[in-house]
Design an enzyme around this catalytic site. Structure first.
Site, PDB file in Angstrom:
ATOM      1  N   PRO A   1      -1.082 -15.339   0.346  1.00 20.53           N
ATOM      2  CA  PRO A   1      -0.635 -16.644  -0.163  1.00 20.53           C
ATOM      3  C   PRO A   1       0.599 -17.220   0.524  1.00 20.53           C
ATOM      4  O   PRO A   1       1.671 -17.366  -0.091  1.00 20.53           O
ATOM      5  CB  PRO A   1      -0.368 -16.352  -1.645  1.00 20.53           C
ATOM      6  CG  PRO A   1       0.043 -14.918  -1.667  1.00 20.53           C
ATOM      7  CD  PRO A   1      -0.759 -14.245  -0.583  1.00 20.53           C
ATOM      8  N   CYS A   2       0.454 -17.577   1.792  1.00 16.75           N
ATOM      9  CA  CYS A   2       1.576 -18.200   2.486  1.00 16.75           C
ATOM     10  C   CYS A   2       1.908 -19.566   1.896  1.00 16.75           C
ATOM     11  O   CYS A   2       3.007 -20.092   2.109  1.00 16.75           O
ATOM     12  CB  CYS A   2       1.297 -18.311   3.982  1.00 16.75           C
ATOM     13  SG  CYS A   2      -0.243 -19.128   4.414  1.00 16.75           S
TER      14      CYS A   2
END
Length: 278
Positions: free
Chosen positions: A244-245
């Site tokens: 989850p950047c």
């Protein structure tokens, strides 16, 4: 920029030019620091603050870019590549590739030969997805802009590709159907530097609906001066959404950049927040 900042900028610029011009001699920290008239300690600190990585790492990045060109463009042998890059042996070349690229020089040169990759296209609440996997796990997931397959083929030009939705991909895609029970069955097949892998692993620890900053990620991996390098590693994330950047924003509160567009990033953050409220 004040006078001291201008002086520091000039020293950093000089050191970068020195490294790029002399990487074949593999200059030491003392050599580079002497060139810009600083102590090794002060130079190391200043370089890390400005560039986001150490002089040694920057030298390694410069060396490996030259080595990659020799291996692919010039089809040089591993021995010749090591010598032309200023390394004393193929063993050092091997260690450099493992550390920076997450693969051996031979694996890089053969372009994924003997690697079998399944890929498929899917829909998500945020647009079309391109998903790819090996027998070891998910290796690529991108919000598709019609170039994802070409990008992957460019990275592994000699791999065998087959359009096939396999179980690994199905488990990964369940995340968009609110089936969080599949998370433990999702396997990832990632290649990256030790630093990249450490950053990606840290991203996986950010809870859904929560946000972090580049500086906080740098602190968590034990390098408070590496915010810029963290940003670069996040920008190299090959697994959209699952790693989850999108949950990393600027310390100012601004959304910041996103490989697949800041509008999509805002939509994902809002969607995750809404899911927690239901």
């Amino acid at each position: 920029m004040n006078e001291q900042q201008q002086i520091n900028f000039q020293k950093i610029a000089e050191s970068i030019e020195f490294i790029k011009s002399n990487f074949k001699s593999q200059p030491s920290l003392d050599d580079i620091a002497e060139h810009v008239h600083l102590s090794p300690f002060d130079f190391q600190r200043l370089f890390s603050e400005w560039i986001g990585t150490t002089p040694k790492k920057f030298l390694q990045y410069t060396s490996i870019e030259h080595a990659k060109k020799l291996l692919i463009t010039n089809q040089a042998t591993l021995f010749d590549t090591a010598i032309e890059t200023g390394l004393s042996s193929t063993g050092r070349l091997h260690d450099l590739f493992i550390n920076i690229e997450g693969m051996t020089p031979a694996e890089y040169k053969n372009g994924g030969k003997n690697l079998f990759i399944n890929y498929s296209f899917a829909e998500s609440p945020f647009g079309n997805l391109f998903v790819a996997s090996t027998n070891k796990g998910l290796c690529y997931m991108s919000f598709d802009d019609n170039s994802s397959l070409n990008d992957l083929k460019a990275k592994f030009p000699n791999a065998s590709f087959q359009q096939n939705l396999d179980l690994i991909q199905k488990n990964a895609l369940c995340i968009f159907q609110n089936d969080w029970s599949k998370l433990s069955t999702i396997k990832l097949h990632l290649k990256g530097t030790d630093f990249q892998l450490k950053v990606w692993e840290t991203l996986l620890k950010i809870p859904m609906g929560r946000l972090s900053t580049y500086g906080q990620i740098a602190m968590q991996i034990g390098n408070t001066n590496a915010s810029r390098a963290v940003g670069t590693a996040i920008g190299s994330n090959p697994i959209a959404f699952l790693i989850p950047c999108h949950r990393v924003i600027q310390s100012s509160g601004n959304i910041g950049g996103y490989m697949w567009g800041s509008t999509r990033k805002s939509a994902i953050i809002g969607w995750e927040s809404a899911k927690l409220d239901t």
